[in-house]
Design a protein around this motif. Sequence first.
Motif, PDB file in Angstrom:
ATOM      1  N   UNK A  34      26.073   7.171  34.824  1.00 27.37           N
ATOM      2  CA  UNK A  34      25.054   7.619  33.884  1.00 27.37           C
ATOM      3  C   UNK A  34      24.734   6.492  32.922  1.00 27.37           C
ATOM      4  N   UNK A  35      23.500   6.309  32.610  1.00 21.96           N
ATOM      5  CA  UNK A  35      23.105   5.285  31.635  1.00 21.96           C
ATOM      6  C   UNK A  35      21.907   5.781  30.857  1.00 21.96           C
ATOM      7  N   UNK A  36      21.839   5.356  29.606  1.00 28.42           N
ATOM      8  CA  UNK A  36      20.746   5.770  28.745  1.00 28.42           C
ATOM      9  C   UNK A  36      19.657   4.709  28.771  1.00 28.42           C
ATOM     10  N   UNK A  37      18.481   5.139  29.139  1.00 24.95           N
ATOM     11  CA  UNK A  37      17.350   4.223  29.186  1.00 24.95           C
ATOM     12  C   UNK A  37      16.545   4.398  27.902  1.00 24.95           C
ATOM     13  N   UNK A  38      16.566   3.373  27.067  1.00 22.97           N
ATOM     14  CA  UNK A  38      15.802   3.455  25.824  1.00 22.97           C
ATOM     15  C   UNK A  38      14.339   3.185  26.090  1.00 22.97           C
ATOM     16  N   UNK A  39      13.498   3.796  25.292  1.00 25.50           N
ATOM     17  CA  UNK A  39      12.071   3.581  25.423  1.00 25.50           C
ATOM     18  C   UNK A  39      11.740   2.168  25.000  1.00 25.50           C
ATOM     19  N   UNK A  40      10.911   1.504  25.772  1.00 26.51           N
ATOM     20  CA  UNK A  40      10.494   0.155  25.432  1.00 26.51           C
ATOM     21  C   UNK A  40       9.056   0.162  24.978  1.00 26.51           C
ATOM     22  N   UNK A  41       8.787  -0.484  23.872  1.00 22.60           N
ATOM     23  CA  UNK A  41       7.451  -0.500  23.306  1.00 22.60           C
ATOM     24  C   UNK A  41       6.589  -1.547  23.980  1.00 22.60           C
ATOM     25  N   UNK A  42       5.359  -1.199  24.193  1.00 16.00           N
ATOM     26  CA  UNK A  42       4.405  -2.133  24.769  1.00 16.00           C
ATOM     27  C   UNK A  42       3.401  -2.558  23.727  1.00 16.00           C
ATOM     28  N   UNK A  43       3.883  -2.745  22.507  1.00 16.53           N
ATOM     29  CA  UNK A  43       3.000  -3.073  21.396  1.00 16.53           C
ATOM     30  C   UNK A  43       2.260  -4.373  21.643  1.00 16.53           C
ATOM     31  N   UNK A  44       2.904  -5.284  22.358  1.00 18.24           N
ATOM     32  CA  UNK A  44       2.278  -6.579  22.574  1.00 18.24           C
ATOM     33  C   UNK A  44       0.952  -6.441  23.303  1.00 18.24           C
ATOM     34  N   UNK A  45       0.864  -5.472  24.243  1.00 22.71           N
ATOM     35  CA  UNK A  45      -0.393  -5.302  24.962  1.00 22.71           C
ATOM     36  C   UNK A  45      -1.132  -4.051  24.512  1.00 22.71           C
ATOM     37  N   UNK A  46      -0.700  -3.484  23.397  1.00 22.57           N
ATOM     38  CA  UNK A  46      -1.395  -2.337  22.844  1.00 22.57           C
ATOM     39  C   UNK A  46      -1.091  -1.024  23.528  1.00 22.57           C
ATOM     40  N   UNK A  47      -0.118  -1.001  24.435  1.00 22.90           N
ATOM     41  CA  UNK A  47       0.182   0.234  25.148  1.00 22.90           C
ATOM     42  C   UNK A  47       1.160   1.100  24.404  1.00 22.90           C
ATOM     43  N   UNK A  48       1.444   2.275  24.956  1.00 24.95           N
ATOM     44  CA  UNK A  48       2.392   3.213  24.376  1.00 24.95           C
ATOM     45  C   UNK A  48       3.777   2.959  24.971  1.00 24.95           C
ATOM     46  N   UNK A  49       4.829   3.348  24.239  1.00 29.57           N
ATOM     47  CA  UNK A  49       6.181   3.214  24.784  1.00 29.57           C
ATOM     48  C   UNK A  49       6.319   3.978  26.090  1.00 29.57           C
ATOM     49  N   UNK A  50       7.103   3.400  27.033  1.00 25.92           N
ATOM     50  CA  UNK A  50       7.328   4.077  28.300  1.00 25.92           C
ATOM     51  C   UNK A  50       8.211   5.304  28.085  1.00 25.92           C
ATOM     52  N   UNK A  51       7.924   6.396  28.765  1.00 20.68           N
ATOM     53  CA  UNK A  51       8.792   7.578  28.624  1.00 20.68           C
ATOM     54  C   UNK A  51      10.155   7.274  29.217  1.00 20.68           C
ATOM     55  N   UNK A  52      11.208   7.877  28.673  1.00 19.46           N
ATOM     56  CA  UNK A  52      12.555   7.638  29.217  1.00 19.46           C
ATOM     57  C   UNK A  52      12.641   8.096  30.659  1.00 19.46           C
ATOM     58  N   UNK A  53      13.338   7.317  31.477  1.00 17.09           N
ATOM     59  CA  UNK A  53      13.513   7.662  32.884  1.00 17.09           C
ATOM     60  C   UNK A  53      14.845   8.371  33.095  1.00 17.09           C
ATOM     61  N   UNK A  54      14.808   9.413  33.899  1.00 14.85           N
ATOM     62  CA  UNK A  54      16.031  10.195  34.135  1.00 14.85           C
ATOM     63  C   UNK A  54      17.014   9.389  34.982  1.00 14.85           C
ATOM     64  N   UNK A  55      18.266   9.400  34.589  1.00 14.42           N
ATOM     65  CA  UNK A  55      19.298   8.712  35.352  1.00 14.42           C
ATOM     66  C   UNK A  55      19.761   9.604  36.499  1.00 14.42           C
ATOM     67  N   UNK A  56      20.025   9.020  37.668  1.00 19.14           N
ATOM     68  CA  UNK A  56      20.551   9.841  38.760  1.00 19.14           C
ATOM     69  C   UNK A  56      21.954  10.322  38.401  1.00 19.14           C
ATOM     70  N   UNK A  57      22.315  11.510  38.838  1.00 21.63           N
ATOM     71  CA  UNK A  57      23.659  12.017  38.521  1.00 21.63           C
ATOM     72  C   UNK A  57      24.736  11.151  39.167  1.00 21.63           C
ATOM     73  N   UNK A  58      25.847  11.004  38.470  1.00 21.09           N
ATOM     74  CA  UNK A  58      26.971  10.222  38.995  1.00 21.09           C
ATOM     75  C   UNK A  58      27.519  10.881  40.260  1.00 21.09           C
TER      76      UNK A  58
END
Length: 251
Positions: free
Chosen positions: A57-81
């Motif tokens: 399991x790992x936590x995927x933090x939202x990454x901002x796309x401010x540099x290109x004016x986009x919105x942060x990517x939604x968090x992606x679900x981790x596959x179950x261990x």
Amino acid sequence: MSSPPWDYIAKLVCIGDSGCGKSSLTIRLCEGRFSPQHDVTIGVEFGSRIVPVGPPHSKHSSTSSAADGGLPEPPRASPPQKHMKLSLWDTAGQETYKSVTRSYFRGASGALLVFDITRRSTFAHVTDWLNDLRAIADPDIVVILVGNKLDQAQPASEDDNTPSKREVTTQEATDWARHNGVLQYVETSAKSGENVEDAFMRVAERIFENINAGKYDLNDRRSGVKGPGPGGAKNVRLSTDAGRGMTGGCC
């Protein structure tokens, strides 16, 4: 009925000359202890351990796309261990029981080929053990070479002048593993526990990779790996604490 706490069961065999510490390695993995006195294995002894395999399991933090004016990517679900139950078959190493021992190679998906790094004769025999294994087991069996009794091959401290009992070098064993198509070479100490889990986990992870590559028929017990499947939980007797357990067996 509730699902079992494992996704796959894999059969692993520990093979090699008598006195190399195969039983001690299995006990260390399954029960987390070392027994200085252990009866010679006759036929086979069994153990089991449930281990995690694949990405945890790992936590995927939202990454901002401010540099290109986009919105942060939604968090992606981790596959179950995923979890794999290692069904460990600790085989006898004496020549007397070799014909019986060979029969346990069938249906194994992984093998630990063990020798004693303080006894060159046991290393000289690993080629014979590997040939016997490959003559009977599935061609895709995952094999790892294990040099045990590392605690006897190195000083306890920098000030310890006790001579090393090592008779087989790390480079020599590594070269043998590479030339014979063996997955890897690992040096272990069943006494201290050093690298024991690592050795078994390397085999488990490669088996998991093979599962994902579709190399096994999970409904055929001869493949050495099976998934829970319909009613799979009925065939499993769970081990003791933390998925560990070991029982004696005989031919």
